[in-house]
Design a protein around this motif. Structure first.
Motif, PDB file in Angstrom:
ATOM      1  N   ARG A   1       0.803  -1.225   0.000  1.00  0.00           N
ATOM      2  CA  ARG A   1       0.000   0.000   0.000  1.00  0.00           C
ATOM      3  C   ARG A   1       0.832   1.269   0.000  1.00  0.00           C
ATOM      4  O   ARG A   1       0.333   2.337  -0.358  1.00  0.00           O
ATOM      5  CB  ARG A   1      -0.924   0.005   1.219  1.00  0.00           C
ATOM      6  CG  ARG A   1      -1.942  -1.132   1.225  1.00  0.00           C
ATOM      7  CD  ARG A   1      -2.813  -1.048   2.464  1.00  0.00           C
ATOM      8  NE  ARG A   1      -3.802  -2.125   2.503  1.00  0.00           N
ATOM      9  CZ  ARG A   1      -4.664  -2.308   3.495  1.00  0.00           C
ATOM     10  NH1 ARG A   1      -4.655  -1.469   4.543  1.00  0.00           N
ATOM     11  NH2 ARG A   1      -5.532  -3.309   3.457  1.00  0.00           N
ATOM     12  N   THR A   2       2.071   1.187   0.445  1.00  0.00           N
ATOM     13  CA  THR A   2       2.892   2.391   0.569  1.00  0.00           C
ATOM     14  C   THR A   2       4.217   2.203  -0.165  1.00  0.00           C
ATOM     15  O   THR A   2       4.612   1.086  -0.503  1.00  0.00           O
ATOM     16  CB  THR A   2       3.173   2.711   2.044  1.00  0.00           C
ATOM     17  OG1 THR A   2       3.852   1.587   2.647  1.00  0.00           O
ATOM     18  CG2 THR A   2       1.878   2.967   2.806  1.00  0.00           C
ATOM     19  N   ILE A   3       4.920   3.305  -0.357  1.00  0.00           N
ATOM     20  CA  ILE A   3       6.244   3.280  -0.974  1.00  0.00           C
ATOM     21  C   ILE A   3       7.282   3.130   0.145  1.00  0.00           C
ATOM     22  O   ILE A   3       7.229   3.846   1.152  1.00  0.00           O
ATOM     23  CB  ILE A   3       6.510   4.566  -1.776  1.00  0.00           C
ATOM     24  CG1 ILE A   3       5.440   4.744  -2.862  1.00  0.00           C
ATOM     25  CG2 ILE A   3       7.903   4.545  -2.393  1.00  0.00           C
ATOM     26  CD1 ILE A   3       5.489   6.110  -3.544  1.00  0.00           C
TER      27      ILE A   3
ATOM     28  N   LEU B   1       9.417  10.928  -3.101  1.00  0.00           N
ATOM     29  CA  LEU B   1       9.723  10.356  -1.786  1.00  0.00           C
ATOM     30  C   LEU B   1      11.227  10.132  -1.632  1.00  0.00           C
ATOM     31  O   LEU B   1      11.790  10.381  -0.560  1.00  0.00           O
ATOM     32  CB  LEU B   1       8.970   9.041  -1.591  1.00  0.00           C
ATOM     33  CG  LEU B   1       9.172   8.396  -0.211  1.00  0.00           C
ATOM     34  CD1 LEU B   1       8.452   9.205   0.862  1.00  0.00           C
ATOM     35  CD2 LEU B   1       8.656   6.963  -0.202  1.00  0.00           C
ATOM     36  N   ILE B   2      11.882   9.676  -2.709  1.00  0.00           N
ATOM     37  CA  ILE B   2      13.331   9.481  -2.627  1.00  0.00           C
ATOM     38  C   ILE B   2      14.018  10.820  -2.347  1.00  0.00           C
ATOM     39  O   ILE B   2      14.912  10.907  -1.499  1.00  0.00           O
ATOM     40  CB  ILE B   2      13.859   8.857  -3.928  1.00  0.00           C
ATOM     41  CG1 ILE B   2      13.262   7.457  -4.132  1.00  0.00           C
ATOM     42  CG2 ILE B   2      15.390   8.772  -3.890  1.00  0.00           C
ATOM     43  CD1 ILE B   2      13.636   6.817  -5.459  1.00  0.00           C
TER      44      ILE B   2
ATOM     45  N   GLN C   1      12.713  13.377  -0.886  1.00  0.00           N
ATOM     46  CA  GLN C   1      12.357  13.789   0.473  1.00  0.00           C
ATOM     47  C   GLN C   1      13.320  13.194   1.502  1.00  0.00           C
ATOM     48  O   GLN C   1      13.642  13.823   2.506  1.00  0.00           O
ATOM     49  CB  GLN C   1      10.924  13.346   0.783  1.00  0.00           C
ATOM     50  CG  GLN C   1      10.436  13.749   2.165  1.00  0.00           C
ATOM     51  CD  GLN C   1       9.020  13.243   2.430  1.00  0.00           C
ATOM     52  OE1 GLN C   1       8.295  12.862   1.508  1.00  0.00           O
ATOM     53  NE2 GLN C   1       8.629  13.225   3.688  1.00  0.00           N
ATOM     54  N   HIS C   2      13.785  11.983   1.225  1.00  0.00           N
ATOM     55  CA  HIS C   2      14.717  11.314   2.127  1.00  0.00           C
ATOM     56  C   HIS C   2      16.113  11.249   1.510  1.00  0.00           C
ATOM     57  O   HIS C   2      16.883  10.329   1.806  1.00  0.00           O
ATOM     58  CB  HIS C   2      14.209   9.899   2.426  1.00  0.00           C
ATOM     59  CG  HIS C   2      12.878   9.864   3.105  1.00  0.00           C
ATOM     60  ND1 HIS C   2      12.717  10.083   4.452  1.00  0.00           N
ATOM     61  CD2 HIS C   2      11.626   9.664   2.606  1.00  0.00           C
ATOM     62  CE1 HIS C   2      11.443  10.000   4.766  1.00  0.00           C
ATOM     63  NE2 HIS C   2      10.749   9.749   3.667  1.00  0.00           N
ATOM     64  N   GLY C   3      16.425  12.239   0.674  1.00  0.00           N
ATOM     65  CA  GLY C   3      17.668  12.208  -0.078  1.00  0.00           C
ATOM     66  C   GLY C   3      18.923  12.117   0.762  1.00  0.00           C
ATOM     67  O   GLY C   3      19.819  11.321   0.470  1.00  0.00           O
ATOM     68  N   GLN C   4      19.008  12.916   1.824  1.00  0.00           N
ATOM     69  CA  GLN C   4      20.226  12.890   2.643  1.00  0.00           C
ATOM     70  C   GLN C   4      20.374  11.552   3.351  1.00  0.00           C
ATOM     71  O   GLN C   4      21.477  11.021   3.486  1.00  0.00           O
ATOM     72  CB  GLN C   4      20.208  14.030   3.674  1.00  0.00           C
ATOM     73  CG  GLN C   4      21.556  14.229   4.372  1.00  0.00           C
ATOM     74  CD  GLN C   4      22.667  14.510   3.384  1.00  0.00           C
ATOM     75  OE1 GLN C   4      22.569  15.423   2.558  1.00  0.00           O
ATOM     76  NE2 GLN C   4      23.745  13.726   3.449  1.00  0.00           N
ATOM     77  N   TRP C   5      19.265  11.004   3.814  1.00  0.00           N
ATOM     78  CA  TRP C   5      19.304   9.671   4.446  1.00  0.00           C
ATOM     79  C   TRP C   5      19.814   8.634   3.454  1.00  0.00           C
ATOM     80  O   TRP C   5      20.648   7.788   3.796  1.00  0.00           O
ATOM     81  CB  TRP C   5      17.908   9.288   4.931  1.00  0.00           C
ATOM     82  CG  TRP C   5      17.810   7.909   5.515  1.00  0.00           C
ATOM     83  CD1 TRP C   5      18.065   7.540   6.795  1.00  0.00           C
ATOM     84  CD2 TRP C   5      17.429   6.710   4.813  1.00  0.00           C
ATOM     85  NE1 TRP C   5      17.873   6.174   6.952  1.00  0.00           N
ATOM     86  CE2 TRP C   5      17.484   5.653   5.759  1.00  0.00           C
ATOM     87  CE3 TRP C   5      17.050   6.427   3.503  1.00  0.00           C
ATOM     88  CZ2 TRP C   5      17.164   4.332   5.417  1.00  0.00           C
ATOM     89  CZ3 TRP C   5      16.742   5.121   3.164  1.00  0.00           C
ATOM     90  CH2 TRP C   5      16.802   4.085   4.114  1.00  0.00           C
ATOM     91  N   VAL C   6      19.325   8.706   2.218  1.00  0.00           N
ATOM     92  CA  VAL C   6      19.760   7.763   1.188  1.00  0.00           C
ATOM     93  C   VAL C   6      21.267   7.874   0.970  1.00  0.00           C
ATOM     94  O   VAL C   6      21.993   6.868   0.952  1.00  0.00           O
ATOM     95  CB  VAL C   6      19.002   8.001  -0.132  1.00  0.00           C
ATOM     96  CG1 VAL C   6      19.644   7.215  -1.275  1.00  0.00           C
ATOM     97  CG2 VAL C   6      17.538   7.617   0.017  1.00  0.00           C
ATOM     98  N   LEU C   7      21.762   9.097   0.813  1.00  0.00           N
ATOM     99  CA  LEU C   7      23.189   9.291   0.568  1.00  0.00           C
ATOM    100  C   LEU C   7      24.026   8.821   1.752  1.00  0.00           C
ATOM    101  O   LEU C   7      25.080   8.200   1.578  1.00  0.00           O
ATOM    102  CB  LEU C   7      23.478  10.763   0.268  1.00  0.00           C
ATOM    103  CG  LEU C   7      22.858  11.322  -1.017  1.00  0.00           C
ATOM    104  CD1 LEU C   7      23.184  12.806  -1.157  1.00  0.00           C
ATOM    105  CD2 LEU C   7      23.338  10.550  -2.240  1.00  0.00           C
ATOM    106  N   ASP C   8      23.563   9.111   2.961  1.00  0.00           N
ATOM    107  CA  ASP C   8      24.315   8.698   4.154  1.00  0.00           C
ATOM    108  C   ASP C   8      24.384   7.183   4.264  1.00  0.00           C
ATOM    109  O   ASP C   8      25.437   6.605   4.579  1.00  0.00           O
ATOM    110  CB  ASP C   8      23.672   9.284   5.416  1.00  0.00           C
ATOM    111  CG  ASP C   8      23.859  10.793   5.525  1.00  0.00           C
ATOM    112  OD1 ASP C   8      24.702  11.337   4.789  1.00  0.00           O
ATOM    113  OD2 ASP C   8      23.145  11.422   6.330  1.00  0.00           O
ATOM    114  N   LYS C   9      23.253   6.521   4.017  1.00  0.00           N
ATOM    115  CA  LYS C   9      23.219   5.059   4.134  1.00  0.00           C
ATOM    116  C   LYS C   9      24.063   4.393   3.044  1.00  0.00           C
ATOM    117  O   LYS C   9      24.756   3.400   3.308  1.00  0.00           O
ATOM    118  CB  LYS C   9      21.778   4.554   4.072  1.00  0.00           C
ATOM    119  CG  LYS C   9      20.946   4.878   5.310  1.00  0.00           C
ATOM    120  CD  LYS C   9      21.476   4.132   6.523  1.00  0.00           C
ATOM    121  CE  LYS C   9      20.605   4.359   7.734  1.00  0.00           C
ATOM    122  NZ  LYS C   9      21.112   3.656   8.941  1.00  0.00           N
ATOM    123  N   LEU C  10      23.990   4.926   1.849  1.00  0.00           N
ATOM    124  CA  LEU C  10      24.803   4.363   0.764  1.00  0.00           C
ATOM    125  C   LEU C  10      26.289   4.511   1.079  1.00  0.00           C
ATOM    126  O   LEU C  10      27.091   3.602   0.840  1.00  0.00           O
ATOM    127  CB  LEU C  10      24.472   5.046  -0.559  1.00  0.00           C
ATOM    128  CG  LEU C  10      23.121   4.694  -1.190  1.00  0.00           C
ATOM    129  CD1 LEU C  10      22.862   5.572  -2.411  1.00  0.00           C
ATOM    130  CD2 LEU C  10      23.059   3.215  -1.576  1.00  0.00           C
TER     131      LEU C  10
END
Length: 239
Positions: free
Chosen positions: A30-32, A57-58, A60-69
């Motif tokens: 139901r959600t992304i 959505l990506i 919106q959470h861009g910094q989190w994505v970059l940090d985790k990668l």
């Protein structure tokens, strides 16, 4: 034999000037959702979700994505265990000493806080230690399933040992549970959390609030244990 599954589509998005590839999988969800592991950014989305909404959505959470990668990229690989006489490893939260014992054939046995290994030309010490720990894991996991299953009113499910790289456990729609044998390197509290998690799927085959309420019946402090599992899992050796 069914045909091989189609690979997940690979897309690219620019976040803060950096091109980031991501794998998109659409399903009945139901959600992304966003997840990052050794394979990179993975996105789960409803079948009819618009591409624009997914990428919004990506961003919106861009910094989190970059940090985790970056964290995955910089993470050192788990150390390979060197099996030598007198080596000490942590098994179920307690030290276990490896003893290499000459014998006429390959064998292993546990003796108190020691595991005695007798390698042979065809079976080295690493192979014997893995066999010994797999057997210990099978016995312990079966005991923990038998302990917790009645608390949910279900019979202990069939158990299979797994060697998955990224999953500590799984539950099939047929009710069988697979547990990663390398959990044997972890304290019992974390093993019990994974057991509780997979047993809860026998009641709720999802990760909804109802699912987590079932987990909480068996493991009230599951949040702390889940966090610790992620931290300890990075230190587990390979054999």
């Amino acid at each position: 034999m069914p045909p091989p599954a189609s690979p997940e589509p690979t897309h690219r998005i620019v976040i803060a000037g950096l091109a980031v590839a991501y794998h998109l999988k659409r399903s009945q969800r139901r959600t992304i959702g966003l997840a990052i592991d050794h394979r990179g950014l993975r996105v789960g989305a409803p079948l009819r979700a618009r591409q624009g909404d997914i990428e919004a959505l990506i961003h919106q959470h861009g910094q989190w994505v970059l940090d985790k990668l970056a964290a995955w990229r910089d993470r050192p690989p788990p150390g390979k265990l060197t099996v030598t006489d007198g080596a000490v490893i942590s098994v179920v939260g307690a030290p276990l000493t490896v003893a290499l014992v000459p014998a006429s054939r390959a064998r292993w046995q546990f003796a108190g806080d020691r595991v005695e290994l007798s390698p042979s030309p065809s079976t080295d010490a690493n192979q014997l230690l893995e066999k010994a720990l797999r057997e210990k894991a099978r016995q312990l996991f079966a005991e923990r399933l038998a302990h917790y299953a009645p608390q949910l009113g279900v019979p202990p499910p069939p158990l299979r040992l797994s060697s998955a790289r990224t999953r500590w456990g799984s539950c099939s729609h047929r009710g069988g549970i697979a547990l990663n044998w390398r959990l044997i390197f972890m304290p019992l509290a974390l093993i019990d959390y994974v057991v509780s998690h997979e047993l809860a799927h026998l009641k709720e085959m999802n990760h909804s609030p109802r699912f987590w309420s079932v987990v909480e019946q068996l493991c009230p402090d599951w949040r702390a244990r889940r966090l610790e599992l992620r931290q300890v899992g990075r230190t587990i050796p390979t054999i």
